[in-house]
Structures are given as structure tokens and as C-alpha cells.
Motif scaffolding. Structure first.
Motif, mmCIF file in Angstrom:
data_model
loop_
_atom_site.group_PDB
_atom_site.id
_atom_site.type_symbol
_atom_site.label_atom_id
_atom_site.label_comp_id
_atom_site.label_asym_id
_atom_site.label_seq_id
_atom_site.Cartn_x
_atom_site.Cartn_y
_atom_site.Cartn_z
ATOM 1 N N VAL A 36 -14.181 -40.208 -31.609
ATOM 2 C CA VAL A 36 -13.191 -41.399 -31.680
ATOM 3 C C VAL A 36 -12.694 -41.670 -30.491
ATOM 4 O O VAL A 36 -12.584 -41.031 -29.550
ATOM 5 N N GLU A 37 -12.724 -43.159 -30.067
ATOM 6 C CA GLU A 37 -12.430 -43.598 -28.899
ATOM 7 C C GLU A 37 -11.166 -43.113 -28.226
ATOM 8 O O GLU A 37 -10.133 -43.094 -28.693
ATOM 9 N N GLY A 38 -11.406 -42.568 -27.005
ATOM 10 C CA GLY A 38 -10.250 -42.346 -26.454
ATOM 11 C C GLY A 38 -9.651 -40.686 -26.492
ATOM 12 O O GLY A 38 -8.834 -40.242 -26.101
ATOM 13 N N ILE A 39 -10.458 -40.225 -27.379
ATOM 14 C CA ILE A 39 -10.269 -38.670 -27.780
ATOM 15 C C ILE A 39 -11.219 -37.802 -27.480
ATOM 16 O O ILE A 39 -12.360 -38.124 -27.674
ATOM 17 N N GLU A 40 -11.018 -36.656 -26.741
ATOM 18 C CA GLU A 40 -12.028 -35.746 -26.417
ATOM 19 C C GLU A 40 -12.873 -35.547 -27.670
ATOM 20 O O GLU A 40 -12.534 -35.383 -28.890
ATOM 21 N N PRO A 41 -14.473 -35.477 -27.472
ATOM 22 C CA PRO A 41 -15.083 -35.339 -28.783
ATOM 23 C C PRO A 41 -14.907 -34.147 -29.260
ATOM 24 O O PRO A 41 -14.952 -33.014 -28.391
#
Length: 79
Positions: A36-41
Motif C-alpha cells: 500500500v502506497e505510503g505504508i511499510e510493505p
């Protein structure tokens, strides 16, 4: 980092190793997961309530096995 969704279908067995690890044999569905964009993978593990209860019992058993292998202290308890 590759991320996945791991859906636990069934816990088959659990064992401990001599290196302080717990190994689970499982049936699982594993699919790639887009970060998810902007969240740690992160990868995600999902399971039913019934499988969560089985996991809890397996963990309790394996932790008791670790504790049984630890040397007993000669100090600390009196009586």
C-alpha cells in the motif's frame, strides 16, 4: 521486499528445534500482495477463529516444551 497474503487453511503439526525456533507444518494459500502506497510493505497472515485457537494451543504446548528443556535453577526458591 516481496509481500504476500498467507491464508492459513489448517495447522498440521508443530515442533521445536534445538535453536529456539518453533516450526509449523501448515496448509496455506499464499498470494502476492501489492504494498500500500505510503505504508511499510508487510506480508499478512489470515486465519479463521478456529485456526487461531489451534495456533494458541500449539504455541502453549511448544513453549512448555522449551521451558521443560531449560535447566532448573538451584537458587531462588526456598521451601
Amino acid at each position: 521486499m516481496k509481500t504476500h497474503t498467507v491464508e492459513i487453511q489448517k495447522f498440521k503439526a508443530a515442533t521445536t528445534t534445538g535453536h529456539g525456533e518453533v516450526i509449523f507444518k501448515i496448509d496455506a494459500i499464499i498470494n502476492p500482495r501489492q504494498p500500500v502506497e505510503g505504508i511499510e510493505p508487510s506480508s499478512v497472515i489470515t486465519m479463521t477463529e478456529a485456526n487461531a485457537r489451534v495456533l494458541m494451543l500449539l504455541l502453549k504446548t511448544q513453549i512448555a516444551e522449551f521451558d521443560a528443556k531449560k535447566p532448573k535453577s538451584r537458587h531462588g526458591r526456598h521451601g
